[in-house]
Enzyme design. Sequence first.
Site, PDB file in Angstrom:
ATOM      1  CD  GLU A   1      -2.432  -1.731   2.623  1.00  0.00           C
ATOM      2  OE1 GLU A   1      -2.579  -0.805   3.400  1.00  0.00           O
ATOM      3  OE2 GLU A   1      -2.931  -2.711   2.726  1.00  0.00           O
TER       4      GLU A   1
ATOM      5  CB  SER B   1      -6.680  -6.327   0.215  1.00  0.00           C
ATOM      6  OG  SER B   1      -6.887  -7.648   0.025  1.00  0.00           O
ATOM      7  CD  GLU B   2      -4.004  -4.712   5.198  1.00  0.00           C
ATOM      8  OE1 GLU B   2      -5.051  -5.307   5.204  1.00  0.00           O
ATOM      9  OE2 GLU B   2      -3.691  -3.492   5.276  1.00  0.00           O
TER      10      GLU B   2
ATOM     11  CD  GLN C   1       0.321   2.431   4.831  1.00  0.00           C
ATOM     12  OE1 GLN C   1      -0.819   2.565   5.378  1.00  0.00           O
ATOM     13  NE2 GLN C   1       0.659   2.852   3.560  1.00  0.00           N
ATOM     14  CG  PHE C   2       1.651   1.215  10.399  1.00  0.00           C
ATOM     15  CD1 PHE C   2       2.500   1.835  11.346  1.00  0.00           C
ATOM     16  CD2 PHE C   2       0.948   1.797   9.461  1.00  0.00           C
ATOM     17  CE1 PHE C   2       2.837   3.150  11.241  1.00  0.00           C
ATOM     18  CE2 PHE C   2       1.152   3.176   9.250  1.00  0.00           C
ATOM     19  CZ  PHE C   2       2.170   4.026  10.038  1.00  0.00           C
TER      20      PHE C   2
ATOM     21  CG  ASP D   1       0.484  -1.787  14.656  1.00  0.00           C
ATOM     22  OD1 ASP D   1       0.022  -1.586  15.926  1.00  0.00           O
ATOM     23  OD2 ASP D   1       1.220  -1.385  14.135  1.00  0.00           O
ATOM     24  CE1 TYR D   2      -3.952  -0.645  11.579  1.00  0.00           C
ATOM     25  CE2 TYR D   2      -2.154   0.507  10.304  1.00  0.00           C
ATOM     26  CZ  TYR D   2      -3.222   0.457  11.290  1.00  0.00           C
ATOM     27  OH  TYR D   2      -3.499   1.415  11.998  1.00  0.00           O
ATOM     28  CB  ILE D   3       0.842  -8.184   9.644  1.00  0.00           C
ATOM     29  CG1 ILE D   3       1.420  -9.036   8.732  1.00  0.00           C
ATOM     30  CG2 ILE D   3       0.744  -8.714  11.009  1.00  0.00           C
ATOM     31  CD1 ILE D   3       3.076  -9.431   8.931  1.00  0.00           C
TER      32      ILE D   3
ATOM     33  N   PRO E   1      -4.981  -9.294   8.930  1.00  0.00           N
ATOM     34  CG  PRO E   1      -5.960  -7.510   7.903  1.00  0.00           C
ATOM     35  CD  PRO E   1      -4.859  -7.702   8.898  1.00  0.00           C
TER      36      PRO E   1
ATOM     37  CG  HIS F   1      -0.340   3.510  13.836  1.00  0.00           C
ATOM     38  ND1 HIS F   1      -1.497   3.948  14.168  1.00  0.00           N
ATOM     39  CD2 HIS F   1      -0.606   3.769  12.302  1.00  0.00           C
ATOM     40  CE1 HIS F   1      -2.379   4.387  13.240  1.00  0.00           C
ATOM     41  NE2 HIS F   1      -1.745   4.042  12.106  1.00  0.00           N
TER      42      HIS F   1
END
Lengths: 424, 352
Positions: free
Chosen positions: B44, B74-75, B97-98, B100-102, B104, B144
């Site tokens: 992203e 869309s991870e 991107q972070f 924390d968003y891994i 998904p 984050h």
Amino acid sequence: MTKGEDRKNRPGLSLHVPEPKFRPGDKVDFTHLAIPEAGDQPRPDESCAASETFPLCTDLVRVLDDEGKACGPWDPRLSPDRVRAILRDMALVRAFDERMYRGQRQGKTSFYMKSTGEEATSVAAAHALASDDMVFPSYRQQGVLIARGYPLIEMVNQIYSNRGDKLKGRQLPIMYSSRDHSFFSISGNLATQLPQAVGWAMASAIRHDSRIAATWIGEGSTAEGDFHSALTFATVYNAPVVFNIVNNQWAISSFSGFAGAERTTFAARAIGYGVAGLRVDGNDPLAVYAAQRWAADRARSNAGPTLIEFFTYRAEGHSTSDDPSAYRSAQEREEWPLGDPIMRLKNHLIALGEWTEEQHAEMDRELAERVKAATKEAEENGILGHGLHHPFHTMFEDVFEKLPWNLEEQSEQAIRERNIKWPE
Amino acid sequence: MAGIEEEPVSLAEAPVRSLSMIEAINDALDIMLERDPDVILLGEDIGYFGGVFRATAGLQQKHGKTRVFDTPISEGGIIGVAVGMGAYGLRPVPEIQFADYIYPGLDQLISEAARLRYRSAGEFIAPMTVRSPFGGGIFGGQTHSQSPEALFTHVSGLKTVVPSTPHDAKGLLISAIEDNDPVIFFEPKRIYNGPFDGYYDKPTKPWKGHPGARVPEGYYSIPLGKAHTVRSGSAMTVLAYGTMVHVAEAVCRDKGVDAEIIDLRTLVPLDIEAVENSVEKTGRCLVVHEATRTSGFGAELAALVQERCFYHLEAPVERVTGFDTPYPHSLEWAYFPGPIRIGEAIDRLMEA
Ligand SMILES: Cc1ncc(C[n+]2csc(CCOP(=O)(O)OP(=O)(O)O)c2C)c(N)n1
Ligand SMILES: [Mg+2]
């Protein structure tokens, strides 16, 4: 205005929980399924705008009529030799499924899944692809492997999880993998193969390759998030990929309504993504072939991805661990309005004068023999739980390319336990 | 693709510059895009814009839109397509991107990327390097700031790497990309632009002048699974990685403790020899990480040290970690395992 007061005057909501039309013991009547005449569906050019396929997403592409005649613009006009080859592969899948199902019942393995009634959706589709197009199957596409000439004995070795199993006894039966047949390793986690197929197709496009990817998913599994990711990536990058949804009406005990089938068709989802969509009679091998070919040609000419819904019926239980009489009417199978794909193609060939009942019976006998011979040969490599497995050390291999220290230590432990249990 | 051992590189001859960690990562990616046509970057905002932390700045312009490109948000999709690209024969380097968003993308990482070699008996592999900024200390709030490394070290088939300097970030990232197994490459974002000694109220320093910021030009690699002894000592062993290496170092310096500080660099595979050798020498061990405590990677380290070095130990193994709470926004520095928490643990270890 107080919130509570306001609420009192509103009607109470109700939750809709889908319920299939027929449960065990119910009389089955499928007249609500509007089955259009074969040959009536228009065939747009492969390079058309995705939106032009919208009418075909609620229609049903059909080629074979009730008399076994091929009709309409979707008739792929295959040579009799090719049609016989498709028939033969479908019959082989059915013979293989029968034998393996019995093998599981006899205790030769833990698990098996048949594809009875759905053979066309894998076999005829595989015939429409190039043999090196990469397929990302779910667990019910043994027909693709068979159509690509994968040796039966390798399939049985895998099912028996024996020392001949190329996957070293690591996977549940039927979770095949064959790089040589451009057949991706099957995952037990539903829908994960969809974004992977898109990634493979993107890679092929990045490389200016000419191979495309095709993937299969059950209608129940389209509810997974990976379905959405895959369609999104496919449309964003115009990936050369074909998505095949095998709508066999059931996902274990849950009918297709739990994946949204009460409100729309599965094919219609394509349109929202800007992907071409086709809804196809999945028990009509010629329609399956024609649709797959249309989508493959579209992908190969950079005209974009296609989502195909094959409308079919899971004639048997979900797997050897399932008893469908507990949740659906046994009559469904008999009443299924689209018939059986093998019978329909056989009747077509007979109507053409290219096949006879005698030839068919002879073929069935020969295929049953072939399957039997393969199982006998595989049994020499062992059956599940009878000691003829791969060496213990193989359990630790392929976790990483190289064995790290902790796995080396754990492997020594496993081998020590073996020697205590079975001293030399 | 050349393996890391096959190509010894003499760093002595390469010109050395001072780079920040983000510049070193950008440099590593640039070199690998140049060297290996199979390398593809996706994620992203990483293409035209060059990433929210600028890790991929300029790379799309230089290497083209089919080598470095933006993706949908869309991870799961990003990791999923990377598995397919790996199966094709490419060597994708997705950015999440972070960290924390891994989440998904976890199913595609755990059930697919990590298992593919095993379940296909080596027929298909998923050689990807998932880069992701992680850790706190930047007032990122709970979404984050997380350090989820233990979720990945728990998965058989994944490698997990955390660099602590620009020099290491470049060499380790190159090794990760060349590795044929899936690698999770966590970049401690607090030290992207300068080392951090844990004293958040003091002005931040840039990387310039720090020995770890001396980054040779061109290609070099640091093997995965090799720890780095940041400083030798005899009083105790400190096991740390990422940002906490710098914090631990500052505390030991300020307290005048003769600690041996081991920067693990790779959590899986772990350099168990380096750990054993040091603890056997010092007899005391402190494990430090920023992640939450319960079932953190520190628990694994403490267990290993206890199993393998028990008769050399003169005190119970100490753990200094973040608290078992989400990373709070306003109370970030109360959460962070800073000099006080580390200092107390050092005192307990030395008194025991
Ligand atoms: C992620 C995941 N969730 C649940 C399951 C358990 N499961 C296996 S098959 C199945 C039903 C799938 O139905 P469908 O997608 O319609 O495929 P079909 O079996 O009809 O071919 C379920 C729920 C699984 N294997 N993976
Ligand atoms: Mg189904």
